[in-house]
Design an enzyme around this catalytic site. Structure first.
Site, PDB file in Angstrom:
ATOM      1  N   GLN A  77     105.547 -27.205  38.984  1.00  0.00           N
ATOM      2  CA  GLN A  77     105.181 -27.406  37.654  1.00  0.00           C
ATOM      3  C   GLN A  77     106.025 -28.438  36.990  1.00  0.00           C
ATOM      4  O   GLN A  77     107.449 -27.828  36.584  1.00  0.00           O
ATOM      5  CB  GLN A  77     105.238 -26.091  36.719  1.00  0.00           C
TER       6      GLN A  77
ATOM      7  N   TYR B 155     104.644 -26.467  24.638  1.00  0.00           N
ATOM      8  CA  TYR B 155     105.471 -27.391  24.803  1.00  0.00           C
ATOM      9  C   TYR B 155     104.849 -28.734  24.906  1.00  0.00           C
ATOM     10  O   TYR B 155     103.996 -28.943  23.960  1.00  0.00           O
ATOM     11  CB  TYR B 155     105.971 -26.992  26.551  1.00  0.00           C
TER      12      TYR B 155
ATOM     13  N   GLY C  51     101.171 -13.519  37.189  1.00  0.00           N
ATOM     14  CA  GLY C  51     102.381 -13.948  36.549  1.00  0.00           C
ATOM     15  C   GLY C  51     103.248 -12.933  36.948  1.00  0.00           C
ATOM     16  O   GLY C  51     103.978 -12.327  37.926  1.00  0.00           O
TER      17      GLY C  51
END
Length: 374
Positions: free
Chosen positions: A98, A181, A326
């Site tokens: 990522q 982000y 997750g």
């Protein structure tokens, strides 16, 4: 179970539809991947995961809230990641990197930002609310960033990171377009007030994400993906619903033409929805139902608080090609094997060591969780 059918992603095939989503764990050695990280990823590959996506991996030196986050901008980092990808592949696993740029949620006083010798860059000089740099005196929050003079410079950094990820032996890359982000900052009209071709209309605000994806495809072909969080909230992003639909709808229509391996759609998550001035920040809506129609060619993965039962329903119904788990992966290296065997996800998290703790063995709360008895 449909969840355990293989799936072709780009030019690789994963053994099942269960992915491990990116999870910041803050365990590198001064941004270089190390042996304990190798053990962490190998445990989860050996636990039957179809696709692992690494923790957010910095494409350039930045002042993150997690000072031990790994990078992929230099040779030492590439070598460290190569040991990890080789070990994951030896177990039969597949792993994407990522790619991560923080944008405005860096801090100018963080040692890595000082060492970089550049300001904290963002689409516009608009600070995000929140933040907590625990390793800096006074635990400061986010500050006003410097507007990026030329966004193509950042796109070139993403492309070089993709080249480095190939040298490190990854199977593909995921563009981190979620959670406030830099990609999300360009998309969001509350963070992006530019008046040039990179701001204003939904088409202009989506330009940065699309041009970055095109640069990654130049390196990786079809083994490129993207994660987005249209509901927003985290790191102080989020638009009114109609603007959200127009912006992300355009982004996905255009991304669908690029031959990507998948798009990960993050649903609304209460844990990622901060409160400012007495109001929740996110725009709650049905992310999967709203945006799935925009993707006709690209596999959809669903992320955020998916249960094993729901995962099977999503895949068997054709709503999603796969799902990402997750937080369960923090405490269960064998999520996929447990689901296949009908075992519970019952390891208790060691929250105090989620991101490591100063002076404490980094293995604690990281690679010391038990596997189920099969």
């Amino acid at each position: 179970m449909a969840l355990f059918n293989p799936l072709k992603l780009g030019n690789i095939t994963i053994a099942n539809r269960i992915g491990m989503s990116a999870l910041t764990r803050n365990r590198s050695t001064d941004t270089v991947p190390n042996e304990v990280m190798q053990k962490y990823y190998v445990q989860r590959a050996a636990g039957g995961t179809g696709l692992i996506v690494t923790e957010g991996t910095l494409i350039t030196r930045q002042g993150t809230e997690w000072p031990q986050a790994p990078g992929i901008w230099d040779k030492a980092q590439v070598a460290g990641w190569k040991k990890i990808t080789d070990a994951v592949h030896e177990t039969g696993g597949k792993i994407y990197c990522q790619l991560w740029h923080l944008g405005r949620v860096s801090h100018p006083e963080a040692p890595q930002q000082i060492a970089a010798g550049v300001p904290v860059y963002a689409p516009s000089a608009i600070p995000a609310r929140g933040g907590k740099f625990r390793f800096l005196p006074g635990r400061p929050g986010y500050v006003t960033p410097t507007e990026i003079p030329d966004p193509t410079v950042i796109i070139a950094q993403f492309k070089q990171a993709a080249i480095n990820a190939k040298a490190a032996g990854f199977d593909g890359v995921e563009l981190h377009g979620a959670n406030g982000y830099i990609v999300a900052q360009f998309l969001d009209s509350t963070a992006n007030k530019r008046t040039d071709k990179w701001g204003g209309s939904p088409e202009n605000r989506a330009r940065f994400a699309l041009e970055t994806l095109k640069a990654l495809v130049e390196v990786w072909g079809p083994n490129v993906s993207m994660k987005i969080s249209p509901a927003g909230g985290y790191n102080d992003v989020g638009m009114p619903l109609q603007e959200t639909i127009e912006t992300f709808g355009y982004l996905l229509r255009e991304a669908d033409k690029l031959g990507l391996s998948y798009i990960a759609l993050m649903r609304y998550g209460a844990a990622l929805d901060p409160e400012f001035d007495g109001k929740k920040r996110a725009t709650q809506h049905d992310v999967v139902g709203t945006f799935s129609p925009y993707l006709e060619k690209t596999h959809i993965f669903v992320n955020c608080e998916v249960t094993p039962v729901e995962a099977e329903e999503l895949v068997s119904s054709g709503t999603a090609a796969g799902v990402f788990f997750g937080f369960p992966y923090v405490t269960h290296p064998d999520v996929a094997r447990r689901i296949a065997a009908g075992k519970p996800l019952d390891n208790v998290p060691n929250v105090a060591h989620l991101y490591g703790a100063e002076g404490v063995d980094p293995a604690i709360g990281y690679v010391d969780y038990k596997e189920a008895v099969y």
